[in-house]
Design a protein around this motif. Sequence first.
Motif, PDB file in Angstrom:
ATOM      1  N   THR A 128       0.836  -1.211   0.000  1.00  0.00           N
ATOM      2  CA  THR A 128       0.000   0.000   0.000  1.00  0.00           C
ATOM      3  C   THR A 128       0.864   1.252   0.000  1.00  0.00           C
ATOM      4  O   THR A 128       0.480   2.286  -0.527  1.00  0.00           O
ATOM      5  CB  THR A 128      -0.942   0.035   1.223  1.00  0.00           C
ATOM      6  OG1 THR A 128      -0.158  -0.048   2.434  1.00  0.00           O
ATOM      7  CG2 THR A 128      -1.939  -1.117   1.184  1.00  0.00           C
ATOM      8  N   HIS A 129       2.014   1.146   0.644  1.00  0.00           N
ATOM      9  CA  HIS A 129       3.006   2.220   0.627  1.00  0.00           C
ATOM     10  C   HIS A 129       4.335   1.607   1.052  1.00  0.00           C
ATOM     11  O   HIS A 129       4.388   0.415   1.391  1.00  0.00           O
ATOM     12  CB  HIS A 129       2.585   3.401   1.502  1.00  0.00           C
ATOM     13  CG  HIS A 129       2.418   3.091   2.963  1.00  0.00           C
ATOM     14  ND1 HIS A 129       1.476   2.206   3.439  1.00  0.00           N
ATOM     15  CD2 HIS A 129       3.077   3.563   4.060  1.00  0.00           C
ATOM     16  CE1 HIS A 129       1.545   2.153   4.758  1.00  0.00           C
ATOM     17  NE2 HIS A 129       2.520   2.956   5.169  1.00  0.00           N
ATOM     18  N   LEU A 130       5.399   2.396   1.002  1.00  0.00           N
ATOM     19  CA  LEU A 130       6.728   1.810   1.152  1.00  0.00           C
ATOM     20  C   LEU A 130       7.375   2.127   2.497  1.00  0.00           C
ATOM     21  O   LEU A 130       8.596   2.208   2.602  1.00  0.00           O
ATOM     22  CB  LEU A 130       7.628   2.226  -0.028  1.00  0.00           C
ATOM     23  CG  LEU A 130       7.092   1.824  -1.420  1.00  0.00           C
ATOM     24  CD1 LEU A 130       8.142   2.103  -2.494  1.00  0.00           C
ATOM     25  CD2 LEU A 130       6.641   0.364  -1.479  1.00  0.00           C
ATOM     26  N   ALA A 132       8.625   1.024   6.241  1.00  0.00           N
ATOM     27  CA  ALA A 132       9.375  -0.184   6.609  1.00  0.00           C
ATOM     28  C   ALA A 132       8.491  -1.316   7.132  1.00  0.00           C
ATOM     29  O   ALA A 132       8.856  -2.494   7.004  1.00  0.00           O
ATOM     30  CB  ALA A 132      10.434   0.176   7.649  1.00  0.00           C
ATOM     31  N   ASP A 133       7.322  -0.978   7.704  1.00  0.00           N
ATOM     32  CA  ASP A 133       6.448  -2.030   8.247  1.00  0.00           C
ATOM     33  C   ASP A 133       5.460  -2.571   7.222  1.00  0.00           C
ATOM     34  O   ASP A 133       4.551  -3.330   7.576  1.00  0.00           O
ATOM     35  CB  ASP A 133       5.705  -1.525   9.498  1.00  0.00           C
ATOM     36  CG  ASP A 133       4.915  -0.258   9.251  1.00  0.00           C
ATOM     37  OD1 ASP A 133       5.353   0.574   8.435  1.00  0.00           O
ATOM     38  OD2 ASP A 133       3.849  -0.091   9.876  1.00  0.00           O
ATOM     39  N   HIS A 134       5.661  -2.225   5.946  1.00  0.00           N
ATOM     40  CA  HIS A 134       4.781  -2.719   4.876  1.00  0.00           C
ATOM     41  C   HIS A 134       5.555  -3.397   3.751  1.00  0.00           C
ATOM     42  O   HIS A 134       4.947  -3.849   2.779  1.00  0.00           O
ATOM     43  CB  HIS A 134       3.934  -1.560   4.317  1.00  0.00           C
ATOM     44  CG  HIS A 134       2.995  -0.989   5.338  1.00  0.00           C
ATOM     45  ND1 HIS A 134       1.639  -1.221   5.317  1.00  0.00           N
ATOM     46  CD2 HIS A 134       3.242  -0.244   6.447  1.00  0.00           C
ATOM     47  CE1 HIS A 134       1.086  -0.621   6.367  1.00  0.00           C
ATOM     48  NE2 HIS A 134       2.038  -0.023   7.067  1.00  0.00           N
ATOM     49  N   ILE A 135       6.881  -3.444   3.884  1.00  0.00           N
ATOM     50  CA  ILE A 135       7.711  -3.959   2.786  1.00  0.00           C
ATOM     51  C   ILE A 135       8.722  -5.010   3.237  1.00  0.00           C
ATOM     52  O   ILE A 135       9.457  -5.566   2.421  1.00  0.00           O
ATOM     53  CB  ILE A 135       8.481  -2.810   2.078  1.00  0.00           C
ATOM     54  CG1 ILE A 135       9.430  -2.089   3.065  1.00  0.00           C
ATOM     55  CG2 ILE A 135       7.518  -1.817   1.456  1.00  0.00           C
ATOM     56  CD1 ILE A 135      10.301  -1.012   2.405  1.00  0.00           C
ATOM     57  N   GLY A 236      -4.513  -0.228   4.203  1.00  0.00           N
ATOM     58  CA  GLY A 236      -3.148   0.159   4.588  1.00  0.00           C
ATOM     59  C   GLY A 236      -3.171   1.046   5.813  1.00  0.00           C
ATOM     60  O   GLY A 236      -3.777   0.698   6.832  1.00  0.00           O
ATOM     61  N   ASP A 237      -2.566   2.229   5.715  1.00  0.00           N
ATOM     62  CA  ASP A 237      -2.470   3.141   6.859  1.00  0.00           C
ATOM     63  C   ASP A 237      -3.327   4.395   6.695  1.00  0.00           C
ATOM     64  O   ASP A 237      -3.042   5.429   7.300  1.00  0.00           O
ATOM     65  CB  ASP A 237      -1.010   3.524   7.103  1.00  0.00           C
ATOM     66  CG  ASP A 237      -0.217   2.384   7.740  1.00  0.00           C
ATOM     67  OD1 ASP A 237      -0.803   1.321   7.986  1.00  0.00           O
ATOM     68  OD2 ASP A 237       0.982   2.573   7.992  1.00  0.00           O
ATOM     69  N   VAL A 238      -4.407   4.303   5.886  1.00  0.00           N
ATOM     70  CA  VAL A 238      -5.359   5.421   5.863  1.00  0.00           C
ATOM     71  C   VAL A 238      -5.996   5.557   7.243  1.00  0.00           C
ATOM     72  O   VAL A 238      -6.287   6.657   7.712  1.00  0.00           O
ATOM     73  CB  VAL A 238      -6.440   5.199   4.783  1.00  0.00           C
ATOM     74  CG1 VAL A 238      -7.526   6.269   4.861  1.00  0.00           C
ATOM     75  CG2 VAL A 238      -5.809   5.199   3.395  1.00  0.00           C
ATOM     76  N   THR A 282      -4.171  -2.610   8.054  1.00  0.00           N
ATOM     77  CA  THR A 282      -2.930  -3.347   8.331  1.00  0.00           C
ATOM     78  C   THR A 282      -2.621  -3.432   9.822  1.00  0.00           C
ATOM     79  O   THR A 282      -1.903  -4.328  10.247  1.00  0.00           O
ATOM     80  CB  THR A 282      -1.749  -2.652   7.608  1.00  0.00           C
ATOM     81  OG1 THR A 282      -2.053  -2.594   6.220  1.00  0.00           O
ATOM     82  CG2 THR A 282      -0.449  -3.406   7.785  1.00  0.00           C
ATOM     83  N   HIS A 283      -3.182  -2.508  10.618  1.00  0.00           N
ATOM     84  CA  HIS A 283      -2.725  -2.419  12.012  1.00  0.00           C
ATOM     85  C   HIS A 283      -3.819  -2.603  13.062  1.00  0.00           C
ATOM     86  O   HIS A 283      -3.571  -2.333  14.233  1.00  0.00           O
ATOM     87  CB  HIS A 283      -2.028  -1.068  12.238  1.00  0.00           C
ATOM     88  CG  HIS A 283      -0.789  -0.888  11.420  1.00  0.00           C
ATOM     89  ND1 HIS A 283       0.255  -1.782  11.431  1.00  0.00           N
ATOM     90  CD2 HIS A 283      -0.421   0.095  10.558  1.00  0.00           C
ATOM     91  CE1 HIS A 283       1.207  -1.356  10.606  1.00  0.00           C
ATOM     92  NE2 HIS A 283       0.821  -0.233  10.061  1.00  0.00           N
ATOM     93  N   PHE A 284      -5.013  -3.042  12.665  1.00  0.00           N
ATOM     94  CA  PHE A 284      -6.057  -3.244  13.669  1.00  0.00           C
ATOM     95  C   PHE A 284      -5.811  -4.566  14.405  1.00  0.00           C
ATOM     96  O   PHE A 284      -5.598  -5.607  13.784  1.00  0.00           O
ATOM     97  CB  PHE A 284      -7.448  -3.324  13.027  1.00  0.00           C
ATOM     98  CG  PHE A 284      -8.078  -1.998  12.668  1.00  0.00           C
ATOM     99  CD1 PHE A 284      -7.305  -0.864  12.475  1.00  0.00           C
ATOM    100  CD2 PHE A 284      -9.455  -1.895  12.507  1.00  0.00           C
ATOM    101  CE1 PHE A 284      -7.894   0.350  12.122  1.00  0.00           C
ATOM    102  CE2 PHE A 284     -10.045  -0.694  12.167  1.00  0.00           C
ATOM    103  CZ  PHE A 284      -9.271   0.428  11.968  1.00  0.00           C
TER     104      PHE A 284
HETATM  105 ZN   LIG Z   1       2.098   0.984   8.902  1.00  0.00          ZN
END
Ligand SMILES: [Zn+2]
Length: 306
Positions: A128-130, A132-135, A236-238, A282-284
């Motif tokens: 969703t974006h780059l 560090a916690d998504h790649i 993602g992190d929206v 991603t973080h719930f």
């Molecule tokens: Zn994140």
Amino acid sequence: MAWPPGSELYLIMATFHYSSVRIDRVEDYLGPGFVPEGMFPSIQRWMLEAQGDWLLPNFYLPDIDRLRTSVHSWVVRTGRHNVLIDSCVGNHKVRHAVPSFHMRNEPWLERLATLGLRPQDIDYVFCTHLHADHIGWNTRLEDGRWVPTFPNARYLFGRTEFARWDARDPGYRATALNDGAFEDSILPVLEAGLVDLVDDGHQIDDLLRVEASPGHTPGHACARLKVAGSEALFTGDVIHHPIQIPYPQVCSTFDDDMARALETRMRLLDSCVDRDVRLFPTHFAEPHTCKVVSAPGGGYAIDWRR
Ligand SMILES: [Zn+2]
């Protein structure tokens, strides 16, 4: 487990079926996160108190005054393709700025294997974006070298997002949180020829489409699955934490552009409210997904039921 209070429909399991599509969660981290104000500078304590009926104990740990958070991937099996959405923190990555991300050694691949999936079974990796916690699981360490974890996958990165984090660019603006992440988690898959840069509207699969959602980062993008009249939205992190649904004005300290992130969050919530759209952030923490409904006095509320 009696959570949320009064709900008999709550299930801890994070496997979802939409017609022939199956969605699973692969955990990399679940536990204490930041102090509320450390994550959300504008959060007010009354907000936590007002949402106490669902917030405790899954999303806030009062004894240590920490939000509770998760870092996980979603695996979408559409029937035609196996798509991994966000690849978490990864193992053995040097992340001095975030002690909980530094030099991890988690059985994430084993968790993937319990779903019946080997790395070579993944057809697409969509980040969703780059951050560090998504790649992180884009690559793994083999004989001292970073190699692509998913050798048969096309790795899909947003074009704008990639440009933001391309550390080879002379104008690159570094951040402590992402220090080294491009080099160990993006560059090796680029050099292996596995990267496709994609734009808003890109169809990953005939059921799964990329949607631009800028703000948290300039090229942040969601993925929306549409099948049999239902939708699953990988956000993602929206929205980092569910407290941002009743209080969308609460912005993350990690948002690149808070005003734009808020605008995107409002647009996303408006597109989901009172519809058959399930959010897969991603973080719930548990139960990891929810729907958005109108709050009785206006604004948004959370429907945690399956
Ligand atoms: Zn994140």
